[in-house]
Motif scaffolding. Structure first.
Motif, PDB file in Angstrom:
ATOM      1  N   TYR B 308     -32.067  15.668 -27.490  1.00 34.39           N
ATOM      2  CA  TYR B 308     -31.654  17.067 -27.598  1.00 34.39           C
ATOM      3  C   TYR B 308     -31.838  17.803 -26.274  1.00 34.39           C
ATOM      4  O   TYR B 308     -31.078  18.702 -25.943  1.00 34.39           O
ATOM      5  N   PHE B 309     -32.897  17.415 -25.548  1.00 38.61           N
ATOM      6  CA  PHE B 309     -33.155  18.105 -24.289  1.00 38.61           C
ATOM      7  C   PHE B 309     -31.968  17.974 -23.351  1.00 38.61           C
ATOM      8  O   PHE B 309     -31.652  18.870 -22.589  1.00 38.61           O
ATOM      9  N   ARG B 310     -31.329  16.799 -23.438  1.00 35.25           N
ATOM     10  CA  ARG B 310     -30.228  16.537 -22.534  1.00 35.25           C
ATOM     11  C   ARG B 310     -29.010  17.394 -22.876  1.00 35.25           C
ATOM     12  O   ARG B 310     -28.460  18.060 -22.017  1.00 35.25           O
ATOM     13  N   ILE B 311     -28.626  17.374 -24.179  1.00 30.35           N
ATOM     14  CA  ILE B 311     -27.376  18.080 -24.501  1.00 30.35           C
ATOM     15  C   ILE B 311     -27.583  19.590 -24.546  1.00 30.35           C
ATOM     16  O   ILE B 311     -26.662  20.345 -24.303  1.00 30.35           O
ATOM     17  N   LEU B 312     -28.765  20.058 -24.868  1.00 28.87           N
ATOM     18  CA  LEU B 312     -28.981  21.503 -24.916  1.00 28.87           C
ATOM     19  C   LEU B 312     -29.389  22.028 -23.552  1.00 28.87           C
ATOM     20  O   LEU B 312     -29.642  23.214 -23.403  1.00 28.87           O
ATOM     21  N   SER B 313     -29.440  21.155 -22.571  1.00 28.75           N
ATOM     22  CA  SER B 313     -29.926  21.477 -21.236  1.00 28.75           C
ATOM     23  C   SER B 313     -31.162  22.378 -21.270  1.00 28.75           C
ATOM     24  O   SER B 313     -31.243  23.396 -20.604  1.00 28.75           O
ATOM     25  N   ILE B 314     -32.111  21.957 -22.108  1.00 28.90           N
ATOM     26  CA  ILE B 314     -33.419  22.598 -22.086  1.00 28.90           C
ATOM     27  C   ILE B 314     -34.163  22.035 -20.888  1.00 28.90           C
ATOM     28  O   ILE B 314     -33.954  20.887 -20.497  1.00 28.90           O
ATOM     29  N   ASP B 315     -35.019  22.855 -20.327  1.00 27.08           N
ATOM     30  CA  ASP B 315     -35.819  22.388 -19.207  1.00 27.08           C
ATOM     31  C   ASP B 315     -36.630  21.163 -19.632  1.00 27.08           C
ATOM     32  O   ASP B 315     -37.420  21.250 -20.568  1.00 27.08           O
ATOM     33  N   PRO B 316     -36.440  20.024 -18.988  1.00 26.93           N
ATOM     34  CA  PRO B 316     -37.198  18.832 -19.399  1.00 26.93           C
ATOM     35  C   PRO B 316     -38.706  19.026 -19.285  1.00 26.93           C
ATOM     36  O   PRO B 316     -39.474  18.306 -19.894  1.00 26.93           O
ATOM     37  N   LEU B 317     -39.100  20.034 -18.517  1.00 27.67           N
ATOM     38  CA  LEU B 317     -40.524  20.306 -18.379  1.00 27.67           C
ATOM     39  C   LEU B 317     -41.143  20.683 -19.724  1.00 27.67           C
ATOM     40  O   LEU B 317     -42.331  20.524 -19.940  1.00 27.67           O
ATOM     41  N   LEU B 318     -40.296  21.209 -20.627  1.00 20.73           N
ATOM     42  CA  LEU B 318     -40.827  21.642 -21.916  1.00 20.73           C
ATOM     43  C   LEU B 318     -40.984  20.481 -22.890  1.00 20.73           C
ATOM     44  O   LEU B 318     -41.502  20.651 -23.975  1.00 20.73           O
ATOM     45  N   GLN B 319     -40.504  19.296 -22.479  1.00 17.24           N
ATOM     46  CA  GLN B 319     -40.479  18.187 -23.423  1.00 17.24           C
ATOM     47  C   GLN B 319     -41.852  17.849 -24.023  1.00 17.24           C
ATOM     48  O   GLN B 319     -41.961  17.719 -25.237  1.00 17.24           O
ATOM     49  N   PRO B 320     -42.905  17.698 -23.200  1.00 19.85           N
ATOM     50  CA  PRO B 320     -44.196  17.378 -23.819  1.00 19.85           C
ATOM     51  C   PRO B 320     -44.635  18.435 -24.825  1.00 19.85           C
ATOM     52  O   PRO B 320     -45.221  18.101 -25.856  1.00 19.85           O
ATOM     53  N   LEU B 321     -44.333  19.695 -24.520  1.00 17.61           N
ATOM     54  CA  LEU B 321     -44.718  20.774 -25.434  1.00 17.61           C
ATOM     55  C   LEU B 321     -44.044  20.586 -26.785  1.00 17.61           C
ATOM     56  O   LEU B 321     -44.678  20.610 -27.837  1.00 17.61           O
ATOM     57  N   VAL B 322     -42.719  20.360 -26.752  1.00 20.36           N
ATOM     58  CA  VAL B 322     -41.977  20.191 -28.006  1.00 20.36           C
ATOM     59  C   VAL B 322     -42.458  18.944 -28.742  1.00 20.36           C
ATOM     60  O   VAL B 322     -42.677  18.968 -29.957  1.00 20.36           O
ATOM     61  N   GLU B 323     -42.640  17.844 -27.995  1.00 17.91           N
ATOM     62  CA  GLU B 323     -43.130  16.620 -28.641  1.00 17.91           C
ATOM     63  C   GLU B 323     -44.465  16.858 -29.334  1.00 17.91           C
ATOM     64  O   GLU B 323     -44.674  16.430 -30.473  1.00 17.91           O
ATOM     65  N   GLY B 324     -45.352  17.552 -28.652  1.00 16.75           N
ATOM     66  CA  GLY B 324     -46.661  17.823 -29.241  1.00 16.75           C
ATOM     67  C   GLY B 324     -46.550  18.673 -30.485  1.00 16.75           C
ATOM     68  O   GLY B 324     -47.176  18.396 -31.511  1.00 16.75           O
ATOM     69  N   VAL B 325     -45.706  19.718 -30.407  1.00 15.93           N
ATOM     70  CA  VAL B 325     -45.553  20.606 -31.562  1.00 15.93           C
ATOM     71  C   VAL B 325     -44.965  19.825 -32.737  1.00 15.93           C
ATOM     72  O   VAL B 325     -45.414  19.964 -33.882  1.00 15.93           O
ATOM     73  N   VAL B 326     -43.952  18.977 -32.459  1.00 14.64           N
ATOM     74  CA  VAL B 326     -43.356  18.171 -33.532  1.00 14.64           C
ATOM     75  C   VAL B 326     -44.409  17.268 -34.164  1.00 14.64           C
ATOM     76  O   VAL B 326     -44.522  17.177 -35.393  1.00 14.64           O
ATOM     77  N   LEU B 327     -45.206  16.635 -33.311  1.00 14.79           N
ATOM     78  CA  LEU B 327     -46.247  15.735 -33.825  1.00 14.79           C
ATOM     79  C   LEU B 327     -47.235  16.495 -34.703  1.00 14.79           C
ATOM     80  O   LEU B 327     -47.544  16.076 -35.825  1.00 14.79           O
ATOM     81  N   LEU B 328     -47.710  17.639 -34.206  1.00 13.77           N
ATOM     82  CA  LEU B 328     -48.686  18.410 -34.978  1.00 13.77           C
ATOM     83  C   LEU B 328     -48.074  18.885 -36.287  1.00 13.77           C
ATOM     84  O   LEU B 328     -48.716  18.857 -37.341  1.00 13.77           O
ATOM     85  N   THR B 329     -46.793  19.324 -36.244  1.00 11.77           N
ATOM     86  CA  THR B 329     -46.142  19.780 -37.468  1.00 11.77           C
ATOM     87  C   THR B 329     -46.021  18.627 -38.454  1.00 11.77           C
ATOM     88  O   THR B 329     -46.305  18.783 -39.646  1.00 11.77           O
ATOM     89  N   ALA B 330     -45.608  17.461 -37.935  1.00 12.57           N
ATOM     90  CA  ALA B 330     -45.409  16.318 -38.823  1.00 12.57           C
ATOM     91  C   ALA B 330     -46.708  15.937 -39.519  1.00 12.57           C
ATOM     92  O   ALA B 330     -46.732  15.701 -40.727  1.00 12.57           O
TER      93      ALA B 330
END
Lengths: 319, 349
Positions: B308-330
């Motif tokens: 998603y980071f690629r197609i939404l052109s989100i700053d890849p720098l935010l990737q660890p943050l999103v991954e962590g939030v997804v993990l904690l939510t899961a």
């Protein structure tokens, strides 16, 4: 010799054996340097003190880790707690630098503790997630670069200066050690940590508020990690990305080599202290020998396995 | 009363985590393809699968020890080690290539076997024993490949990372343009490799006594012992299988990148992500519930999020943050069960 080891009390055995191994490391290193360079730098107090100064950051982080491991939990968020504390401290700067850094540790510890103690999420995975979130926050905060802010003079003083010829960092490590050791031995909280680590249900039924104990332990660990991070920033004069990452596994290894049971409930602080010294000296001897990274990793792993095979073996399952 | 619940419903009730993961993955990947600027295409699928293979294998590797209540912190290192071995051996004549691939898989499996032997006969805690053997594996990997590099046979690295059409065309087994072949020609080879190994190795293994014993150990080791189950054999088998899956990941990584890289940071990241994938896939870290297929889905979820980071052109720098939030939510989704527990003693397992 074997008789003497066998007659030791189980909780003393790791301490004695790890100390013996520290001496072996010193001996081997000295023989090596005598043979190749004709000097014995390893035995000079100057050199040892310098090694302990760089080891003090690991020592402080391991002290906090030990409290959590005594509960049978683990804190994988140490790397980025250290980094976040260091970055926040250098960003804020001034007199508030160190308090802000410690506050980061308290906040992370509280968050970890709530997740593990109240939401009952396995600490392994929860602290892993927290570590990732902290990394994300810090990368977003700095844009992925090393922040330009320098460490404050006070941070420099605690980490890099010397008083009476001894680095202040060692005094800080000593102070943390005394606090943790007294806390584990002499306070109700410390006893509750051991009880909860042995069997949480039994501790709960004995009236210990085990969830608060777990929360408290994670806060202690967070504070220690933050302190280590702030000092490390002071030592290297600034904070940088991933500065805490090389500390996680050695911290766990130091605690376990020191005889603390990874399932919790058993272990002495002095063991952790010796575990840290062992790892620091092992590293410095290997770097004196100019051992390539490959050899270091193999020796490092073999030492941990070997030490544990001698005294860290679990009981056979029989029922 | 008369109708038995369908096996699907029963499965969902037995392990809701897997069902949730499957639905989540389906939704995420569907939306991803709808949002993709060029829509769904074979090329995108091939690229996506290629990027997922290594982490999927590692997640499956991690699953087996986790199922018995352990943990294998060396899977990332074994993958790196086998990656480096493959970058030396998978080249030359077809015979040499086959030997190289077999040797790669064998060495990873042997390393897993060593983990198992240390854990069982050394009676060490898996987490700390594999922490140490992981360091040893990294050291060996660095011996083999102090600097990133190496080479893998071009044909094999082209054929195995593309669709079936290219595989057939590369080796000229038959006319790749034949009409009967067209309906399946688009299927990516890595997808087939994944499915074959996941279903061909894991599902049969699960049904053996050894496989069932792994689940039993995770549920209650004492009870498994008293029932006369082969505990030691199962533990050794669990780590051996983990080593095998990890070496599959390492071999594929070498074929995909055509090189070997002994990167300690990367190995650590893979190990941690494998744990995350296992948990997201519905396997309990306490052991006894879950399976490798769930982890496969869990790993895919992690990967799709990064797409998603690629197609939404989100700053890849935010990737660890999103991954962590997804993990904690899961992992927090399981909290509702915790809050419903009446007897608090049930929590202290």
């Amino acid at each position: 010799m074997t008789l003497a080891i066998a007659s030791l009390k189980p909780e003393d055995k790791p301490v004695v054996l790890a100390s013996a191994f520290v001496l072996v490391i010193l001996l081997v290193g000295t023989v090596y340097t005598l043979a190749t360079q004709g000097t014995a730098p390893l035995l000079s107090p100057q050199y040892l003190v310098q090694q302990l100064q760089t080891g003090s950051f690991l020592g402080i982080a391991a002290a906090g880790m030990m409290v959590v491991i005594l509960l049978g939990h683990i804190d994988l968020s140490i790397p980025w707690t250290m980094t976040a504390a260091a970055m926040m401290a250098t960003t804020v700067g001034g007199d508030m630098a160190i308090p802000v850094g410690i506050a980061v540790g308290v906040a992370v510890g509280l968050f970890n503790g709530i997740g593990v103690a109240y939401l009952r999420i396995p600490s392994m995975i929860f602290t892993l997630g927290v570590d990732s979130v902290m990394r994300g926050l810090m990368v977003a905060h700095t844009g992925g670069f090393a922040p330009q802010d320098a460490a404050t003079p006070l941070m420099r003083f605690f980490a890099a200066e010397r008083v009476l010829g001894v680095p202040v960092a060692i005094f800080v490590w000593l102070a943390v050690s005394v606090v943790i050791a007294v806390m584990l031995r002499r306070t109700a909280f410390g006893r509750a940590v051991y009880a909860t680590g042995n069997r949480e249900a039994a501790a709960y039924l004995s009236g210990i508020r085990t969830r608060l104990v777990i929360l408290g332990a994670f806060v202690v660990c967070g504070i220690c990690a933050a302190l280590a991070g702030v000092l490390l920033a002071g030592y290297s004069a600034k904070a940088y990305q991933g500065m805490g990452t090389p500390f996680l596994l050695p911290a766990i290894a130091a605690v376990v080599i020191g005889g603390t049971r990874i399932l919790g409930g058993q272990g002495r602080y002095v063991g952790t202290l010796i575990g840290v010294v062992l790892i620091v000296l092992l590293n410095s001897v290997l770097s004196i020998m100019q051992m390539p990274e490959a050899g270091r990793q193999v020796i490092y792993g073999s030492v941990i396995i070997g030490m544990l095979l001698v005294y860290g073996r679990g009981a056979r399952v029989t029922s | 009363m008369n109708a038995r619940p369908s096996p699907v419903l029963a499965g969902v009730r037995h392990n809701p985590g897997f069902a949730i993961a499957l639905v989540l993955f389906g939704a995420l990947y569907l939306v991803y393809n709808m949002m993709h600027p060029r829509g769904f295409s074979g090329a995108v699928l091939i690229q996506n699968v290629n990027e997922s293979v290594a982490i999927v294998f590692l997640a499956m590797a991690q699953t087996v020890p986790v199922l018995m209540g352990g943990l294998d912190l060396s899977v990332g290192a074994i993958m790196t080690l086998t990656n480096c071995i493959a970058s030396e051996l998978v080249i030359g004549t077809p015979g040499q290539i086959a030997f190289g691939m077999a040797a790669t898989l064998a060495s990873g499996t042997a390393f897993g076997l060593m983990n198992g032997l240390i854990v069982v006969y050394g009676r060490l805690q898996p987490i700390i024993a594999t922490l140490a053997t992981g360091a040893i594996a990294m050291g060996l990997a660095l011996f083999i490949r102090p600097k990133p590099g190496g080479r893998v046979d071009d044909d094999i690295s082209w054929a195995l990372t593309n669709d079936l059409y290219e595989l057939v065309a590369t080796y000229g087994w038959f006319d790749a343009d034949a009409g009967w072949f067209q309906p399946v020609a688009w299927i990516p080879v890595p997808l087939i490799i994944l499915v074959v190994i996941a279903f061909g190795v894991w599902l049969p293994f699960r049904r053996t006594v050894t496989g069932r014993t792994i689940y039993a150990i995770g549920s209650a080791e004492g009870a498994a012992f008293m029932s006369g189950l082969p505990i030691e054999r199962a533990k050794i088998a669990a780590f051996t299988l983990a080593g095998f899956f990890a070496s599959c990941g390492g071999l594929y990584l070498a074929i995909q990148t055509s090189s070997g890289n002994a990167d300690i940071t990367q190995a650590g990241a893979y190990t941690l992500n494998s744990i995350a994938a296992v948990v997201i896939g519905g396997t309990s870290l306490l052991g006894g519930v879950g399976g490798a297929i769930g982890s496969l889905v869990g790993a895919l979820i992690l990967r799709v999020i990064s797409f998603y980071f690629r197609i939404l052109s989100i700053d890849p720098l935010l990737q660890p943050l999103v991954e962590g939030v997804v993990l904690l939510t899961a992992v927090s989704l399981g909290v509702f069960r915790t809050l419903q527990v009446k007897n608090r003693l049930d929590l202290f397992r």
